[in-house]
Design a protein around this motif. Structure first.
Motif, PDB file in Angstrom:
ATOM      1  N   GLN A 125       5.563   1.125 -15.007  1.00  0.00           N
ATOM      2  CA  GLN A 125       6.726   1.957 -14.994  1.00  0.00           C
ATOM      3  C   GLN A 125       7.312   1.605 -13.773  1.00  0.00           C
ATOM      4  OE1 GLN A 125       5.851   6.236 -14.733  1.00  0.00           O
ATOM      5  NE2 GLN A 125       7.839   6.538 -16.005  1.00  0.00           N
ATOM      6  N   LEU A 126       8.943   1.737 -14.131  1.00  0.00           N
ATOM      7  CA  LEU A 126       9.889   1.540 -13.136  1.00  0.00           C
ATOM      8  C   LEU A 126      10.567   2.890 -12.945  1.00  0.00           C
ATOM      9  CD1 LEU A 126      11.570  -2.088 -14.323  1.00  0.00           C
ATOM     10  CD2 LEU A 126      10.023  -1.662 -12.429  1.00  0.00           C
ATOM     11  N   ASN A 183      20.256   3.624 -15.348  1.00  0.00           N
ATOM     12  CA  ASN A 183      19.200   4.645 -15.365  1.00  0.00           C
ATOM     13  C   ASN A 183      18.878   5.396 -16.646  1.00  0.00           C
ATOM     14  OD1 ASN A 183      17.660   4.178 -12.542  1.00  0.00           O
ATOM     15  ND2 ASN A 183      19.681   4.133 -12.106  1.00  0.00           N
ATOM     16  N   MET A 184      19.975   5.622 -17.127  1.00  0.00           N
ATOM     17  CA  MET A 184      19.890   6.646 -18.613  1.00  0.00           C
ATOM     18  C   MET A 184      19.728   5.969 -19.705  1.00  0.00           C
ATOM     19  SD  MET A 184      23.062   9.447 -18.034  1.00  0.00           S
ATOM     20  CE  MET A 184      22.414  10.484 -19.299  1.00  0.00           C
ATOM     21  N   VAL A 185      20.147   4.574 -19.869  1.00  0.00           N
ATOM     22  CA  VAL A 185      19.824   3.835 -21.039  1.00  0.00           C
ATOM     23  C   VAL A 185      18.953   2.472 -20.914  1.00  0.00           C
ATOM     24  CG1 VAL A 185      21.319   2.488 -22.782  1.00  0.00           C
ATOM     25  CG2 VAL A 185      22.309   4.472 -21.628  1.00  0.00           C
ATOM     26  N   VAL A 186      19.155   1.553 -19.835  1.00  0.00           N
ATOM     27  CA  VAL A 186      18.428   0.603 -19.545  1.00  0.00           C
ATOM     28  C   VAL A 186      17.091   0.708 -19.407  1.00  0.00           C
ATOM     29  CG1 VAL A 186      18.359  -1.680 -18.435  1.00  0.00           C
ATOM     30  CG2 VAL A 186      20.618  -0.610 -19.273  1.00  0.00           C
ATOM     31  N   LEU A 187      16.886   1.459 -18.173  1.00  0.00           N
ATOM     32  CA  LEU A 187      15.546   1.743 -17.770  1.00  0.00           C
ATOM     33  C   LEU A 187      14.652   2.304 -18.849  1.00  0.00           C
ATOM     34  CD1 LEU A 187      13.866   1.873 -14.940  1.00  0.00           C
ATOM     35  CD2 LEU A 187      14.889   4.297 -14.433  1.00  0.00           C
ATOM     36  N   PRO A 188      15.062   3.376 -19.616  1.00  0.00           N
ATOM     37  CA  PRO A 188      13.951   3.811 -20.658  1.00  0.00           C
ATOM     38  C   PRO A 188      13.628   2.705 -21.239  1.00  0.00           C
ATOM     39  CG  PRO A 188      15.788   5.336 -20.446  1.00  0.00           C
ATOM     40  CD  PRO A 188      16.340   4.190 -19.440  1.00  0.00           C
ATOM     41  N   SER A 215       0.792  -1.221  -0.075  1.00  0.00           N
ATOM     42  CA  SER A 215      -0.040  -0.039   0.095  1.00  0.00           C
ATOM     43  C   SER A 215       0.983   1.218  -0.021  1.00  0.00           C
ATOM     44  CB  SER A 215      -0.938  -0.026   1.322  1.00  0.00           C
ATOM     45  OG  SER A 215      -0.193   0.084   2.403  1.00  0.00           O
ATOM     46  N   SER A 216       2.113   1.298   0.572  1.00  0.00           N
ATOM     47  CA  SER A 216       2.916   2.156   0.637  1.00  0.00           C
ATOM     48  C   SER A 216       3.898   2.517  -0.434  1.00  0.00           C
ATOM     49  CB  SER A 216       3.885   2.189   1.857  1.00  0.00           C
ATOM     50  OG  SER A 216       4.330   1.132   2.070  1.00  0.00           O
ATOM     51  N   ALA A 217       4.602   1.420  -0.976  1.00  0.00           N
ATOM     52  CA  ALA A 217       5.581   1.488  -1.716  1.00  0.00           C
ATOM     53  C   ALA A 217       5.573   0.158  -2.353  1.00  0.00           C
ATOM     54  CB  ALA A 217       6.910   2.115  -1.484  1.00  0.00           C
ATOM     55  N   ASN A 218       5.553   0.137  -3.751  1.00  0.00           N
ATOM     56  CA  ASN A 218       5.839  -1.274  -4.763  1.00  0.00           C
ATOM     57  C   ASN A 218       7.344  -1.277  -4.958  1.00  0.00           C
ATOM     58  OD1 ASN A 218       3.212  -1.467  -4.463  1.00  0.00           O
ATOM     59  ND2 ASN A 218       2.833  -0.033  -6.138  1.00  0.00           N
ATOM     60  N   LYS A 219       7.827  -2.394  -4.415  1.00  0.00           N
ATOM     61  CA  LYS A 219       9.227  -2.888  -4.855  1.00  0.00           C
ATOM     62  C   LYS A 219       9.627  -3.650  -6.152  1.00  0.00           C
ATOM     63  CE  LYS A 219      13.432  -4.875  -2.426  1.00  0.00           C
ATOM     64  NZ  LYS A 219      13.556  -5.529  -1.122  1.00  0.00           N
ATOM     65  N   PHE A 220      10.516  -3.261  -7.065  1.00  0.00           N
ATOM     66  CA  PHE A 220      10.856  -4.145  -8.025  1.00  0.00           C
ATOM     67  C   PHE A 220      12.290  -4.689  -7.554  1.00  0.00           C
ATOM     68  CE2 PHE A 220      13.779  -4.422 -11.520  1.00  0.00           C
ATOM     69  CZ  PHE A 220      13.033  -5.178 -12.565  1.00  0.00           C
ATOM     70  N   SER A 221      12.360  -6.004  -7.864  1.00  0.00           N
ATOM     71  CA  SER A 221      13.797  -6.594  -7.349  1.00  0.00           C
ATOM     72  C   SER A 221      14.220  -7.424  -8.383  1.00  0.00           C
ATOM     73  CB  SER A 221      13.827  -7.167  -5.991  1.00  0.00           C
ATOM     74  OG  SER A 221      12.749  -8.190  -5.927  1.00  0.00           O
ATOM     75  N   ILE A 234      19.315  -5.484  -7.065  1.00  0.00           N
ATOM     76  CA  ILE A 234      18.724  -4.196  -8.056  1.00  0.00           C
ATOM     77  C   ILE A 234      17.443  -4.209  -7.579  1.00  0.00           C
ATOM     78  CG2 ILE A 234      17.937  -3.937 -10.632  1.00  0.00           C
ATOM     79  CD1 ILE A 234      19.637  -6.152 -11.315  1.00  0.00           C
ATOM     80  N   VAL A 235      16.888  -2.758  -7.187  1.00  0.00           N
ATOM     81  CA  VAL A 235      15.852  -2.371  -6.502  1.00  0.00           C
ATOM     82  C   VAL A 235      15.291  -1.253  -7.150  1.00  0.00           C
ATOM     83  CG1 VAL A 235      16.133  -3.608  -4.298  1.00  0.00           C
ATOM     84  CG2 VAL A 235      16.886  -1.235  -4.515  1.00  0.00           C
ATOM     85  N   GLY A 236      13.874  -0.951  -7.060  1.00  0.00           N
ATOM     86  CA  GLY A 236      13.368   0.254  -7.881  1.00  0.00           C
ATOM     87  C   GLY A 236      11.938   0.118  -7.361  1.00  0.00           C
ATOM     88  N   ALA A 237      11.366   1.158  -7.782  1.00  0.00           N
ATOM     89  CA  ALA A 237       9.805   1.282  -7.474  1.00  0.00           C
ATOM     90  C   ALA A 237       9.069   0.924  -8.797  1.00  0.00           C
ATOM     91  CB  ALA A 237       9.593   2.874  -6.965  1.00  0.00           C
ATOM     92  N   PHE A 238       8.180   0.531  -8.550  1.00  0.00           N
ATOM     93  CA  PHE A 238       6.989  -0.329  -9.455  1.00  0.00           C
ATOM     94  C   PHE A 238       5.699   0.380  -9.719  1.00  0.00           C
ATOM     95  CE2 PHE A 238       3.846  -2.860 -11.284  1.00  0.00           C
ATOM     96  CZ  PHE A 238       4.077  -3.025 -12.602  1.00  0.00           C
ATOM     97  N   THR A 239       5.231   1.031 -10.485  1.00  0.00           N
ATOM     98  CA  THR A 239       3.768   1.382 -10.467  1.00  0.00           C
ATOM     99  C   THR A 239       3.007   1.037 -11.579  1.00  0.00           C
ATOM    100  OG1 THR A 239       4.608   3.502 -11.769  1.00  0.00           O
ATOM    101  CG2 THR A 239       4.386   3.704  -9.264  1.00  0.00           C
TER     102      THR A 239
END
Length: 487
Positions: free
Chosen positions: A396-397, A428-433, A343-349, A375-380
């Protein structure tokens, strides 16, 4: 006189569902189904006009009578149908007025009389219940569980050349029999037509369809027959992404969706985190989460270039052996990525490996194997709407972070701390997009043809995300043609 014709089928008890294989659970409310009923049922009611009613005959001690050419002359429905989801898919029609025309003949011992009949059936009500059931293969269909036609009163006007007492006598006989025959004929036409319309809607549901040309397939088979609770219909779907072989991944579910909190909107669709993770698992299994990263793919403004000179302080042994050489980084997820919904934050790993090669005159020479861990990030997740569609589920990550370790090297040591900082920027500049371009294209939500959603809202909770929306329905031309309707 009140005439009621009732047909009841054996009651189908809803099958209790479990969450073992349910990646998706949908709740549709009465106001959600109302759009379907409002669109399809009124035209079906108007198709009663011209309906032929079987002839009526009988006799008394004085004469024989015959009523022939009985037809529904007009139908008036002052109000829209009512949907009831208490125990099945119920549709109620109230206060119909039905005009009936016919011819009559009376034969006595002395002579024969003829004329016409004009009748008006008032306060006619129709109650039909449709019971949904899922086959062993997960395909949903409807059957009639109850059907009744109730005619509260019939006014009969008999016209002809006979004496008034004869007309009055047989008018009383006609009144009851015409009403009973009309109720039976209406039931015989309207019930099957409503059932045909409902199953026609369901037949367009895409149980399995490929996602572009990736080899990924979205399966959406019903795990059990829908159940009914608090004027809602609940349908559990074994929703999961698979490969073309149809093998569903064995992954844990995130929540018990037996009775999740619903919204006030017409439709709630709950996506267990299993649904998303089955997608990540499948694209990983199909080797779609890997690729080469070279200097040409770095965007303008990137702080470093992928050549050995730029990495001389981080990889001194590599620079010494291959000075000023272009580099090729092969990125591959070593395990399937996963998302944890909260409910607070979605975790990508996830975790991955990177093979670092240099470009020589003889070709690529791999010198290093790097481990990318934590590898962690936020997922929506989001839903986009287009007219005439059931919506597109997108993801979206944001801001991936990770650590790099050295797994193997033929060129000596590596400063993994500084390398981690540099690669965090590059990824974050190349792979994430690139990842977000795929997630942003989204997946069409499985829905019947003609369904449109609007005002979507997304709510996260532990183990699942709820997508709520309002719905409207516009039947496709193929269904209208099958029902011989014109809207």
């Amino acid at each position: 006189a009140r005439i009621q014709v009732v047909r009841r089928a054996p009651q189908v008890k809803p099958v209790e569902t479990t969450t073992t294989n349910e990646g998706v659970v949908a709740f549709i409310k009465q106001n959600g189904l109302q759009s379907f009923v409002n669109t399809l049922v009124p035209p079906l009611i108007q198709q009663l006009t011209g309906l032929a009613i079987p002839d009526i005959s009988g006799s008394t001690s004085m004469a024989q009578y015959f009523v022939t050419g009985i037809r529904v002359a007009s139908v008036s429905a002052p109000s829209l149908p009512i949907v009831d989801l208490s125990s099945d898919v119920g549709v109620q029609l109230k206060d119909l007025t039905i005009g009936i025309s016919a011819n009559w003949r009376v034969a006595t011992f002395i002579s024969s009389f003829t004329g016409t009949v004009d009748a008006v059936a008032r306060s006619v009500s129709v109650d039909i219940g449709l019971a949904p059931s899922a086959t062993s293969g997960g395909v949903l269909s409807l059957s009639v569980s109850r059907l009744s036609v109730d005619i509260a009163a019939v006014n009969v006007a008999v016209h002809g050349s006979a004496a008034s007492w004869i007309i009055d006598l047989f008018a009383n006989l006609f009144q009851h029999q015409v009403a009973a025959a009309a109720a039976a004929a209406i039931q015989g036409q309207l019930g099957p037509q409503i059932l045909q319309a409902a199953n026609g809607v369901l037949s367009s549901f895409p149980y399995s369809y490929p996602i572009a040309s990736t080899g990924v397939v979205l399966d959406s088979y019903f795990s059990a027959s829908p159940s009914f609770l608090l004027s809602m219909a609940r349908a559990g779907v074994a929703g999961a992404f698979t490969n073309s072989t149809g093998v569903v991944p064995e992954l844990p579910h995130g929540a018990d969706l037996s009775h999740p909190p619903t919204s006030a909107q017409a439709l709630d669709v709950f996506f267990d985190q299993y649904f998303f993770n089955s997608g990540f698992y499948t694209v990983w299994q199909l080797n779609l989460l890997q690729g080469h990263l070279t200097n040409s793919e770095l965007p303008p403004g990137c702080p470093l270039q992928l050549n050995t000179t730029a990495f001389s302080s981080i990889m001194p042994g590599l620079f010494a052996k291959y000075p000023n050489k272009a580099m090729d980084w092969y990125f591959s997820f070593s395990t399937p990525p996963t998302v944890t919904l909260q409910s607070s934050a979605n975790k990508f790993s996830a975790s991955a490996t990177i093979g670092v090669s240099v470009v020589t005159e003889a070709g690529l020479v791999q010198c290093l194997t790097l481990g990318v861990t934590n590898i962690v990030g936020a997922f929506t997740a989001n839903v986009t709407t287009d007219s005439g569609t059931g919506g597109v589920l997108t993801g979206q990550l944001s801001q991936l972070a990770f650590k790099i370790s050295l797994l193997n090297s033929t060129v000596g040591s590596v400063d993994t701390n500084n390398l981690s900082s540099f690669m965090n920027v590059v990824v974050n500049m190349v792979v994430l997009p690139k990842l977000n371009a795929v997630l942003g294209a989204g997946v069409p939500l499985p829905s019947v043809s003609g369904l449109s959603i609007s005002n979507p809202s997304v709510v996260y909770s532990t183990g699942y995300v709820r997508v709520s929306a309002d719905v409207t329905y516009s039947p496709p031309l193929s269904l209208l043609q099958a029902l011989r309707l014109e809207l």
